[in-house]
Design a protein around this motif. Structure first.
Motif, PDB file in Angstrom:
ATOM      1  N   TYR A  27       0.822  -1.203   0.000  1.00 38.22           N
ATOM      2  CA  TYR A  27       0.000   0.000   0.000  1.00 38.22           C
ATOM      3  C   TYR A  27       0.860   1.258   0.000  1.00 38.22           C
ATOM      4  CZ  TYR A  27      -4.060   2.913   0.998  1.00 38.22           C
ATOM      5  OH  TYR A  27      -5.046   3.840   0.935  1.00 38.22           O
ATOM      6  N   ALA A  44      -4.537  -3.450  -7.333  1.00 42.19           N
ATOM      7  CA  ALA A  44      -4.282  -4.839  -7.718  1.00 42.19           C
ATOM      8  C   ALA A  44      -3.075  -4.942  -8.639  1.00 42.19           C
ATOM      9  CB  ALA A  44      -5.512  -5.430  -8.399  1.00 42.19           C
ATOM     10  N   SER A  45      -2.899  -3.943  -9.544  1.00 44.22           N
ATOM     11  CA  SER A  45      -1.752  -3.973 -10.469  1.00 44.22           C
ATOM     12  C   SER A  45      -0.451  -3.912  -9.697  1.00 44.22           C
ATOM     13  CB  SER A  45      -1.784  -2.765 -11.418  1.00 44.22           C
ATOM     14  OG  SER A  45      -3.012  -2.696 -12.054  1.00 44.22           O
ATOM     15  N   TYR A  47       0.126  -4.768  -6.524  1.00 44.58           N
ATOM     16  CA  TYR A  47       0.382  -6.018  -5.781  1.00 44.58           C
ATOM     17  C   TYR A  47       0.848  -7.124  -6.711  1.00 44.58           C
ATOM     18  CZ  TYR A  47      -1.213  -4.126  -1.405  1.00 44.58           C
ATOM     19  OH  TYR A  47      -1.301  -3.383  -0.260  1.00 44.58           O
ATOM     20  N   GLY A  48       0.172  -7.248  -7.849  1.00 45.71           N
ATOM     21  CA  GLY A  48       0.555  -8.279  -8.826  1.00 45.71           C
ATOM     22  C   GLY A  48       1.966  -8.050  -9.333  1.00 45.71           C
ATOM     23  N   THR A  49       2.263  -6.786  -9.623  1.00 44.88           N
ATOM     24  CA  THR A  49       3.593  -6.451 -10.155  1.00 44.88           C
ATOM     25  C   THR A  49       4.681  -6.743  -9.119  1.00 44.88           C
ATOM     26  OG1 THR A  49       2.589  -4.735 -11.521  1.00 44.88           O
ATOM     27  CG2 THR A  49       4.965  -4.591 -11.165  1.00 44.88           C
ATOM     28  N   ARG A  51       4.601  -8.950  -6.768  1.00 45.23           N
ATOM     29  CA  ARG A  51       4.791 -10.408  -6.679  1.00 45.23           C
ATOM     30  C   ARG A  51       5.584 -10.916  -7.876  1.00 45.23           C
ATOM     31  NH1 ARG A  51       4.814 -12.061  -1.838  1.00 45.23           N
ATOM     32  NH2 ARG A  51       5.145 -14.100  -2.762  1.00 45.23           N
ATOM     33  N   ARG A  52       5.257 -10.378  -9.052  1.00 43.65           N
ATOM     34  CA  ARG A  52       5.931 -10.863 -10.262  1.00 43.65           C
ATOM     35  C   ARG A  52       7.413 -10.472 -10.242  1.00 43.65           C
ATOM     36  NH1 ARG A  52       6.202  -8.135 -14.627  1.00 43.65           N
ATOM     37  NH2 ARG A  52       4.351  -6.937 -14.128  1.00 43.65           N
ATOM     38  N   PRO A  70      -2.015  -5.071  10.808  1.00 47.60           N
ATOM     39  CA  PRO A  70      -1.551  -6.262  10.091  1.00 47.60           C
ATOM     40  C   PRO A  70      -0.030  -6.248   9.908  1.00 47.60           C
ATOM     41  CG  PRO A  70      -2.600  -4.695   8.596  1.00 47.60           C
ATOM     42  CD  PRO A  70      -2.821  -4.168   9.976  1.00 47.60           C
TER      43      PRO A  70
ATOM     44  N   THR B   2      -0.830 -14.339   9.044  1.00 52.92           N
ATOM     45  CA  THR B   2      -1.267 -13.652  10.265  1.00 52.92           C
ATOM     46  C   THR B   2      -2.776 -13.480  10.235  1.00 52.92           C
ATOM     47  OG1 THR B   2      -0.889 -11.600   9.105  1.00 52.92           O
ATOM     48  CG2 THR B   2       0.853 -12.341  10.572  1.00 52.92           C
ATOM     49  N   ILE B   4      -5.895 -11.213  10.819  1.00 54.98           N
ATOM     50  CA  ILE B   4      -6.179  -9.788  10.922  1.00 54.98           C
ATOM     51  C   ILE B   4      -7.684  -9.615  11.055  1.00 54.98           C
ATOM     52  CG2 ILE B   4      -5.978  -7.583   9.713  1.00 54.98           C
ATOM     53  CD1 ILE B   4      -3.664  -8.952   8.111  1.00 54.98           C
ATOM     54  N   GLU B  31       0.307 -16.383  -0.699  1.00 51.35           N
ATOM     55  CA  GLU B  31       1.220 -15.231  -0.640  1.00 51.35           C
ATOM     56  C   GLU B  31       0.566 -13.990  -1.211  1.00 51.35           C
ATOM     57  OE1 GLU B  31       5.013 -16.077  -2.305  1.00 51.35           O
ATOM     58  OE2 GLU B  31       5.679 -17.169  -0.533  1.00 51.35           O
ATOM     59  N   LEU B  32      -0.123 -14.169  -2.312  1.00 43.70           N
ATOM     60  CA  LEU B  32      -0.831 -13.028  -2.915  1.00 43.70           C
ATOM     61  C   LEU B  32      -1.896 -12.505  -1.948  1.00 43.70           C
ATOM     62  CD1 LEU B  32      -1.434 -14.023  -6.635  1.00 43.70           C
ATOM     63  CD2 LEU B  32      -0.466 -11.880  -5.839  1.00 43.70           C
ATOM     64  N   GLU B  34      -2.139 -12.834   1.220  1.00 41.10           N
ATOM     65  CA  GLU B  34      -1.605 -12.270   2.464  1.00 41.10           C
ATOM     66  C   GLU B  34      -1.405 -10.763   2.316  1.00 41.10           C
ATOM     67  OE1 GLU B  34       2.032 -13.203   5.577  1.00 41.10           O
ATOM     68  OE2 GLU B  34       1.898 -14.247   3.657  1.00 41.10           O
ATOM     69  N   ASP B  35      -0.831 -10.395   1.172  1.00 39.62           N
ATOM     70  CA  ASP B  35      -0.630  -8.959   0.923  1.00 39.62           C
ATOM     71  C   ASP B  35      -1.960  -8.233   0.794  1.00 39.62           C
ATOM     72  OD1 ASP B  35       2.382  -9.047  -1.177  1.00 39.62           O
ATOM     73  OD2 ASP B  35       2.047  -9.364   0.959  1.00 39.62           O
ATOM     74  N   HIS B  39      -3.628  -5.220   3.003  1.00 44.19           N
ATOM     75  CA  HIS B  39      -4.062  -4.037   2.262  1.00 44.19           C
ATOM     76  C   HIS B  39      -5.496  -3.668   2.646  1.00 44.19           C
ATOM     77  CE1 HIS B  39      -4.055  -1.173  -0.968  1.00 44.19           C
ATOM     78  NE2 HIS B  39      -5.110  -1.728  -1.551  1.00 44.19           N
ATOM     79  N   ALA B  41      -7.137  -4.520   5.324  1.00 49.89           N
ATOM     80  CA  ALA B  41      -7.200  -4.075   6.724  1.00 49.89           C
ATOM     81  C   ALA B  41      -6.812  -2.607   6.812  1.00 49.89           C
ATOM     82  CB  ALA B  41      -6.277  -4.931   7.577  1.00 49.89           C
ATOM     83  N   GLU B  42      -5.826  -2.239   6.022  1.00 55.68           N
ATOM     84  CA  GLU B  42      -5.327  -0.866   6.092  1.00 55.68           C
ATOM     85  C   GLU B  42      -6.304   0.133   5.467  1.00 55.68           C
ATOM     86  OE1 GLU B  42      -1.294  -0.910   5.254  1.00 55.68           O
ATOM     87  OE2 GLU B  42      -0.948   1.035   6.162  1.00 55.68           O
ATOM     88  N   ILE B  43      -6.822  -0.203   4.292  1.00 55.48           N
ATOM     89  CA  ILE B  43      -7.656   0.800   3.620  1.00 55.48           C
ATOM     90  C   ILE B  43      -9.037   0.904   4.238  1.00 55.48           C
ATOM     91  CG2 ILE B  43      -6.424   0.607   1.436  1.00 55.48           C
ATOM     92  CD1 ILE B  43      -8.876  -0.770   0.298  1.00 55.48           C
ATOM     93  N   PHE B  61     -10.721  -7.131  -9.545  1.00 55.84           N
ATOM     94  CA  PHE B  61      -9.510  -6.988  -8.755  1.00 55.84           C
ATOM     95  C   PHE B  61      -8.633  -8.237  -8.918  1.00 55.84           C
ATOM     96  CE2 PHE B  61      -6.926  -7.223  -4.949  1.00 55.84           C
ATOM     97  CZ  PHE B  61      -6.589  -5.900  -4.685  1.00 55.84           C
ATOM     98  N   GLU B  64      -7.129  -8.446 -12.390  1.00 60.11           N
ATOM     99  CA  GLU B  64      -6.010  -7.507 -12.549  1.00 60.11           C
ATOM    100  C   GLU B  64      -4.770  -8.016 -11.807  1.00 60.11           C
ATOM    101  OE1 GLU B  64      -3.674  -4.633 -13.655  1.00 60.11           O
ATOM    102  OE2 GLU B  64      -5.709  -4.808 -14.430  1.00 60.11           O
ATOM    103  N   LEU B  65      -5.017  -8.548 -10.635  1.00 59.32           N
ATOM    104  CA  LEU B  65      -3.928  -9.092  -9.809  1.00 59.32           C
ATOM    105  C   LEU B  65      -3.220 -10.219 -10.562  1.00 59.32           C
ATOM    106  CD1 LEU B  65      -2.889  -8.767  -6.855  1.00 59.32           C
ATOM    107  CD2 LEU B  65      -4.407 -10.624  -6.230  1.00 59.32           C
ATOM    108  N   SER B  68      -1.375  -8.789 -13.703  1.00 60.10           N
ATOM    109  CA  SER B  68      -0.142  -8.046 -13.445  1.00 60.10           C
ATOM    110  C   SER B  68       0.924  -8.922 -12.792  1.00 60.10           C
ATOM    111  CB  SER B  68      -0.427  -6.821 -12.572  1.00 60.10           C
ATOM    112  OG  SER B  68      -1.035  -7.222 -11.382  1.00 60.10           O
ATOM    113  N   ALA B  69       0.480  -9.987 -12.149  1.00 59.77           N
ATOM    114  CA  ALA B  69       1.455 -10.896 -11.536  1.00 59.77           C
ATOM    115  C   ALA B  69       2.010 -11.868 -12.573  1.00 59.77           C
ATOM    116  CB  ALA B  69       0.808 -11.661 -10.389  1.00 59.77           C
TER     117      ALA B  69
END
Lengths: 111, 314
Positions: A27, A44-45, A47-49, A51-52, A70, B2, B4, B31-32, B34-35, B39, B41-43, B61, B64-65, B68-69
């Motif tokens: 974030y 999402a972009s 986070y994905g980026t 990880r990649r 967290p 964790t 949350i 792993e994805l 978890e992040d 996120h 929780a924070e927003i 979402f 896109e995740l 982009s991954a």
């Protein structure tokens, strides 16, 4: 204009550059990109980026426990990441010059 | 991973993203996620706008995740497997349970209850579990820690105020103390429940004391009320109509609460009944006749050597 399509091509270098400035968690990277003017960047972009790039070895990662909220996974740039960033900088200059050249006459007309 | 505390909206969002990523290898997906969980929780702590407005739909979402991954598009779009659904549901339930204390902390009800439970904890420590020193006798719900009356109420009020104060402080740096207070309160639930399940033993003792110190009407022998007395003379002959008096002249009576029509009373010329004549004899049902005037316990009078005492009065 929606810049999200343009962002897709450069999100890797943008994320690398931000993380190279200072380690950050997901974030945090999103916010820093937006603060620098990339307001259309999608969460999402990023986070994905991240990880990649991490999977590709361009980033390192570590978890920072938090008392209040967290746990956060921080990302830092690896040696490979710095190399890639350097390469990108070279490509980017010539790319921007080419596009600038293409757009220059139209910019004057429109301006 | 964790755990949350997420809002229900964020949980639902995360669950849908998880479903969308169901075909990925578990490690990669976790792993994805978890992040994303951090996120969310924070927003959600930042503003009131719905997640759908800030992040788009969970499906977009996730798409896109994945894109982009550099992950392949979903291999088997459509219905997630039953196992995945069950897993998602179990995760949601688990998360809700884990988030319960924190969510409870935010409610006025919990702050009140926690104040009371903190008072219980102190009372139990000061007194003993199930002891009258821990609980008020007149107000069984009031933990009083050896205090009496109004002082116990004031102490309880102080704990409630403390609970609210801690909750307010928790917004700043006091979150640890606030959580510790909640933990103590949860532990104090056990003695509190125990107390309501079985009141302190001294309650029973005090009840018994009341019974024992009550004056039983009539004659009592070693604490047991006597219903009759059977006098015998020294030769072993049962005596009737023996009048008993105490040393200050009061008649020793066996009174019955309701006048017993079958009891044979000695009646005076003035029409008064005497209750101190022994043995008490009873008429046969429906008659004014005592069937066995010499009935009584079987006693064996021993041979008596001492000469009889005679009295002067008639």
């Amino acid at each position: 204009m929606d810049t999200s399509q343009m962002l897709k091509g450069v999100i890797d270098v943008a994320v690398l550059a931000v993380v190279a400035d200072e380690d950050g968690y997901g974030y945090d990277v999103v916010r820093r990109l937006r603060a620098r003017g990339l307001t259309d960047v999608a969460d999402a972009s990023v986070y994905g980026t991240l990880r990649r790039l991490y999977a590709a070895g361009a980033l390192t990662s570590y978890v920072v426990p938090s008392e209040e909220g967290p746990h956060r996974r921080y990302y830092g740039v690896s040696d490979l990441g710095r190399e890639l960033l350097g390469e990108w900088c070279g490509h980017w200059r010539s790319f921007v010059q080419a596009i600038d050249g293409l757009l220059a006459p139209h910019t004057e007309v429109l301006g | 991973m964790t755990t949350i505390a997420l809002t229900p909206e964020a949980e639902a969002f995360l669950a849908r993203v998880r479903e969308e990523l169901a075909d990925l290898p578990p490690d990669e997906r976790d792993e994805l996620l978890e992040d994303i969980e951090s996120h969310l929780a924070e927003i959600t702590g930042e503003g009131d706008a719905p997640l759908a407005v800030r992040l788009g739909s969970a499906e977009d979402f996730a798409h896109e995740l994945r894109h982009s991954a550099g992950l392949p598009p979903r291999s088997a779009p459509g219905e997630p497997s039953r196992l995945d659904l069950a897993r998602t549901r179990a995760t949601v339930i688990g998360r809700r349970a884990a988030a319960l204390p924190r969510r409870l902390d935010a409610t006025v009800f919990w702050r009140l209850a926690r104040g009371w439970l903190l008072a219980v904890a102190v009372a139990v420590v000061v007194g003993r579990l199930g002891d009258t020193r821990a609980w008020s006798l007149s107000h069984p719900w009031l933990p009083h820690a050896g205090l009496r009356g109004r002082a116990a109420f004031i102490a309880l009020a102080a704990f409630v105020v403390l609970s609210f104060w801690l909750a307010r402080r928790a917004a700043g740096n006091g979150v640890r103390i606030d959580r510790a207070a909640s933990a103590v309160a949860i532990v104090a639930l056990a003695p509190a429940l125990l107390h309501f399940n079985s009141p302190p033993r001294d309650h029973i003792y005090s009840y018994r004391t009341v019974v024992e110190t009550q004056t039983e009407p009539g004659l009592v022998y070693n604490g047991v009320p006597l219903s009759n007395i059977f006098p015998f003379d020294r030769a072993g002959k049962p005596l009737n109509d023996v009048l008993l008096y105490g040393s200050d002249g009061q008649p020793l009576t066996v009174a019955t609460q309701v006048a017993d029509p079958s009891r044979r009373y000695l009646v005076t010329r003035r029409g008064e009944r005497l209750y101190n004549s022994f043995p008490v004899r009873y008429f046969d049902p429906g008659t004014q006749r005592v069937a066995r005037p010499d009935a009584g316990p079987r006693v064996k009078i021993p041979d008596i050597l001492t000469p009889p005492l005679t009295t002067q009065k008639p």
